[in-house]
Design a protein around this motif. Structure first.
Motif, PDB file in Angstrom:
ATOM      1  N   ALA A  58       0.829  -1.201   0.000  1.00 46.73           N
ATOM      2  CA  ALA A  58       0.000   0.000   0.000  1.00 46.73           C
ATOM      3  C   ALA A  58       0.866   1.255   0.000  1.00 46.73           C
ATOM      4  N   PHE A  59       1.971   1.240   0.741  1.00 48.64           N
ATOM      5  CA  PHE A  59       2.873   2.396   0.780  1.00 48.64           C
ATOM      6  C   PHE A  59       3.488   2.664  -0.592  1.00 48.64           C
ATOM      7  N   VAL A  60       3.975   1.612  -1.242  1.00 49.36           N
ATOM      8  CA  VAL A  60       4.586   1.783  -2.565  1.00 49.36           C
ATOM      9  C   VAL A  60       3.543   2.190  -3.597  1.00 49.36           C
ATOM     10  N   THR A  61       2.356   1.587  -3.549  1.00 51.98           N
ATOM     11  CA  THR A  61       1.283   1.978  -4.468  1.00 51.98           C
ATOM     12  C   THR A  61       0.862   3.418  -4.231  1.00 51.98           C
ATOM     13  N   GLY A  62       0.839   3.847  -2.966  1.00 49.53           N
ATOM     14  CA  GLY A  62       0.530   5.245  -2.673  1.00 49.53           C
ATOM     15  C   GLY A  62       1.574   6.206  -3.211  1.00 49.53           C
ATOM     16  N   LEU A  63       2.844   5.819  -3.130  1.00 48.36           N
ATOM     17  CA  LEU A  63       3.887   6.668  -3.722  1.00 48.36           C
ATOM     18  C   LEU A  63       3.718   6.770  -5.231  1.00 48.36           C
ATOM     19  N   MET A  64       3.332   5.656  -5.878  1.00 45.53           N
ATOM     20  CA  MET A  64       3.126   5.690  -7.326  1.00 45.53           C
ATOM     21  C   MET A  64       1.937   6.568  -7.682  1.00 45.53           C
ATOM     22  N   ALA A  65       0.872   6.514  -6.868  1.00 43.74           N
ATOM     23  CA  ALA A  65      -0.338   7.281  -7.163  1.00 43.74           C
ATOM     24  C   ALA A  65      -0.290   8.702  -6.621  1.00 43.74           C
ATOM     25  N   SER A  66       0.806   9.104  -5.997  1.00 46.68           N
ATOM     26  CA  SER A  66       0.878  10.455  -5.427  1.00 46.68           C
ATOM     27  C   SER A  66       0.708  11.557  -6.464  1.00 46.68           C
ATOM     28  N   PRO A  67       1.326  11.482  -7.655  1.00 46.16           N
ATOM     29  CA  PRO A  67       1.077  12.548  -8.643  1.00 46.16           C
ATOM     30  C   PRO A  67      -0.384  12.670  -9.035  1.00 46.16           C
ATOM     31  N   VAL A  68      -1.076  11.537  -9.203  1.00 48.37           N
ATOM     32  CA  VAL A  68      -2.506  11.580  -9.530  1.00 48.37           C
ATOM     33  C   VAL A  68      -3.301  12.170  -8.376  1.00 48.37           C
ATOM     34  N   SER A  69      -2.962  11.769  -7.153  1.00 48.55           N
ATOM     35  CA  SER A  69      -3.666  12.295  -5.988  1.00 48.55           C
ATOM     36  C   SER A  69      -3.412  13.798  -5.812  1.00 48.55           C
ATOM     37  N   PHE A 182      -5.763   5.581   3.699  1.00 52.06           N
ATOM     38  CA  PHE A 182      -5.297   6.462   4.768  1.00 52.06           C
ATOM     39  C   PHE A 182      -3.938   7.072   4.453  1.00 52.06           C
ATOM     40  N   PHE A 183      -3.080   6.333   3.724  1.00 50.39           N
ATOM     41  CA  PHE A 183      -1.791   6.919   3.347  1.00 50.39           C
ATOM     42  C   PHE A 183      -1.987   8.066   2.364  1.00 50.39           C
ATOM     43  N   LEU A 184      -2.836   7.885   1.353  1.00 48.31           N
ATOM     44  CA  LEU A 184      -3.072   8.942   0.387  1.00 48.31           C
ATOM     45  C   LEU A 184      -3.771  10.142   1.027  1.00 48.31           C
ATOM     46  N   ALA A 185      -4.659   9.901   1.980  1.00 51.44           N
ATOM     47  CA  ALA A 185      -5.407  10.997   2.592  1.00 51.44           C
ATOM     48  C   ALA A 185      -4.587  11.783   3.600  1.00 51.44           C
ATOM     49  N   THR A 186      -3.604  11.150   4.226  1.00 51.53           N
ATOM     50  CA  THR A 186      -2.871  11.805   5.321  1.00 51.53           C
ATOM     51  C   THR A 186      -1.374  11.892   5.071  1.00 51.53           C
ATOM     52  N   ARG A 187      -0.899  11.644   3.873  1.00 52.39           N
ATOM     53  CA  ARG A 187       0.544  11.611   3.641  1.00 52.39           C
ATOM     54  C   ARG A 187       1.195  12.962   3.888  1.00 52.39           C
ATOM     55  N   ARG A 212      11.001  13.868  -0.796  1.00 54.34           N
ATOM     56  CA  ARG A 212      10.755  14.246  -2.190  1.00 54.34           C
ATOM     57  C   ARG A 212      11.424  13.275  -3.148  1.00 54.34           C
ATOM     58  N   ASP A 213      12.682  12.912  -2.875  1.00 48.38           N
ATOM     59  CA  ASP A 213      13.397  11.997  -3.775  1.00 48.38           C
ATOM     60  C   ASP A 213      12.766  10.609  -3.781  1.00 48.38           C
ATOM     61  N   ALA A 214      12.380  10.119  -2.597  1.00 44.40           N
ATOM     62  CA  ALA A 214      11.766   8.789  -2.542  1.00 44.40           C
ATOM     63  C   ALA A 214      10.459   8.761  -3.335  1.00 44.40           C
ATOM     64  N   GLU A 215       9.632   9.782  -3.158  1.00 45.98           N
ATOM     65  CA  GLU A 215       8.371   9.823  -3.899  1.00 45.98           C
ATOM     66  C   GLU A 215       8.617   9.984  -5.388  1.00 45.98           C
ATOM     67  N   TRP A 216       9.593  10.814  -5.736  1.00 52.34           N
ATOM     68  CA  TRP A 216       9.847  11.059  -7.162  1.00 52.34           C
ATOM     69  C   TRP A 216      10.433   9.826  -7.828  1.00 52.34           C
ATOM     70  N   PHE A 217      11.406   9.176  -7.180  1.00 52.62           N
ATOM     71  CA  PHE A 217      12.018   7.989  -7.763  1.00 52.62           C
ATOM     72  C   PHE A 217      10.997   6.876  -7.959  1.00 52.62           C
ATOM     73  N   VAL A 218      10.229   6.577  -6.901  1.00 51.59           N
ATOM     74  CA  VAL A 218       9.288   5.459  -6.972  1.00 51.59           C
ATOM     75  C   VAL A 218       8.167   5.753  -7.959  1.00 51.59           C
ATOM     76  N   SER A 219       7.591   6.956  -7.882  1.00 48.75           N
ATOM     77  CA  SER A 219       6.475   7.280  -8.786  1.00 48.75           C
ATOM     78  C   SER A 219       6.936   7.320 -10.238  1.00 48.75           C
ATOM     79  N   ARG A 220       8.096   7.913 -10.492  1.00 51.62           N
ATOM     80  CA  ARG A 220       8.568   7.968 -11.878  1.00 51.62           C
ATOM     81  C   ARG A 220       8.900   6.576 -12.395  1.00 51.62           C
ATOM     82  N   TYR A 221       9.544   5.767 -11.554  1.00 54.68           N
ATOM     83  CA  TYR A 221       9.900   4.418 -11.996  1.00 54.68           C
ATOM     84  C   TYR A 221       8.646   3.597 -12.289  1.00 54.68           C
TER      85      TYR A 221
END
Length: 360
Positions: A58-69, A182-187, A212-221
């Motif tokens: 869920a954490f990794v999927t939330g990082l991937m979906a962060s730009p959409v969110s 809950f991760f997407l709503a409260t990150r 920022r780097d962790a979210e950017w690396f995971v979401s971009r990858y």
């Protein structure tokens, strides 16, 4: 004339504290503590797989979906945007299951036929089996007994196994969906809470860069890999259609999903297409056409498309990727294979900012 000879005293060697035997013992104790810590962490990860695996996914999927969110939060509140992202994810999973169910049932019924075809082709290698039979006879004569290999199959009911595993699987799915929401709503609040614990301004700045780097690396990858896998799936479906393989879109979707697990996923896909070739054609050259077509497409994707799309900023050492993949699959199975590369990217982001922080 008398000479007085003074007895020479041996030189006194003073050993500083922390050197010699004491230093060696201290080093060994530190190494032992580190080894015990690693073993404890591995045991904790293994024992808590049912809890940590869906939370990590869920954490990794939330990082991937962060730009959409983030885009949706500009139009609506964060809880509503998180709920919409979870609903979109569920709709995607439901559509994949619906598209897979019918053709998979057809090919599942053909598994005995595929196995018979494989046995028929393997009968041409009688010399190999004769050699193995001779080795078995030699072992039997040396040991003075029977050297046959016996396989004991437990008489368990499939319905009972499904009934036993269903509650645990359902609980993990619910835990995953709730954690993702809950991760997407409260990150953002979680990030601000962690930053408030930093004492100095420099520590706070580097911690913010770490997030920022962790979210950017995971979401971009993950987003880039999703686009690449979709292209590979379309190309695989087109190749299977050109070869006359039944249900070509099934193999395209399967290539799309399995390519998320690097190395192992394409190898499994090639083995599956070998079975498809055995069930589709009778003569030896043609049975390798589906597998060879997919391997050619995968080589083009891995050698040219992925490096050009992802770029050098997210490129990882293949050796470390393989080690991470082997470790997490050994520890958590298929879910670990999906999380291996994102975990490596998160670790790279943490080490990158930690080195910057300690070097200044």
């Amino acid at each position: 004339m008398k000479y007085a000879f003074k007895r020479a005293e041996p030189p006194v060697v003073r050993v500083k504290p922390g050197t010699g035997i004491d230093a060696g013992l201290n080093s060994l104790s530190r190494i032992a503590l580190v080894a015990i810590g690693f073993v404890t962490v591995f045991a904790a990860l293994d024992l808590s797989q049912s809890l940590l695996a869906p939370l990590s996914l869920a954490f990794v999927t939330g990082l991937m979906a962060s730009p959409v969110s983030n885009r949706l939060e500009q139009l609506m509140p964060a809880p509503v945007a998180a709920a919409l992202v979870v609903l979109l994810f569920l709709a995607f999973i439901a559509s994949v299951i619906t598209l897979f169910s019918m053709p998979l049932s057809i090919w599942t019924d053909r598994l005995p036929e595929i196995w018979q075809e494989m046995q028929r082709h393997l009968l041409d290698w009688r010399t190999v089996f004769d050699t193995l039979g001779g080795v078995q006879e030699q072992i039997r004569s040396i040991s003075g007994g029977k050297a046959q290999m016996t396989v004991d199959i437990a008489d368990t009911s499939t319905v009972e196994e499904i009934a036993t595993l269903a509650p645990a699987i359902a609980a993990q799915i619910i835990l995953f969906l709730a954690s993702l929401y809950f991760f997407l709503a409260t990150r953002n609040r979680i990030r601000l809470s962690i930053l408030s614990l930093c004492v100095t301004r420099r520590t706070r700045l580097h911690t913010a860069r770490m997030f920022r780097d962790a979210e950017w690396f995971v979401s971009r990858y993950l987003l880039s890999i999703t686009v690449i896998n979709a292209g590979l799936g379309l190309a695989t479906a087109a190749a299977m259609w050109a070869l006359g393989v039944p249900q070509p879109y099934l193999w395209g979707m399967l290539a799309f999903l399995l390519n998320y697990v690097v190395y192992i996923g394409p190898a499994l896909m090639a083995f599956i297409l070998l079975g498809v070739g055995l069930a589709t054609w009778d003569y030896p050259p043609a049975i390798f056409f589906p597998m060879a077509s997919f391997l050619a497409l995968n080589m083009i994707e891995a050698q040219f498309v992925t490096p050009s799309v992802i770029g050098r900023s997210v490129t990882l050492n293949p050796f470390f990727v393989f080690l991470s993949l082997a470790f997490w699959i050994w520890l958590w199975g298929p879910i670990g294979g999906l999380l291996a590369v994102p975990f490596l990217l998160i670790g790279y982001a943490v080490l990158r900012n930690t080195n910057v922080l300690t070097s200044r």
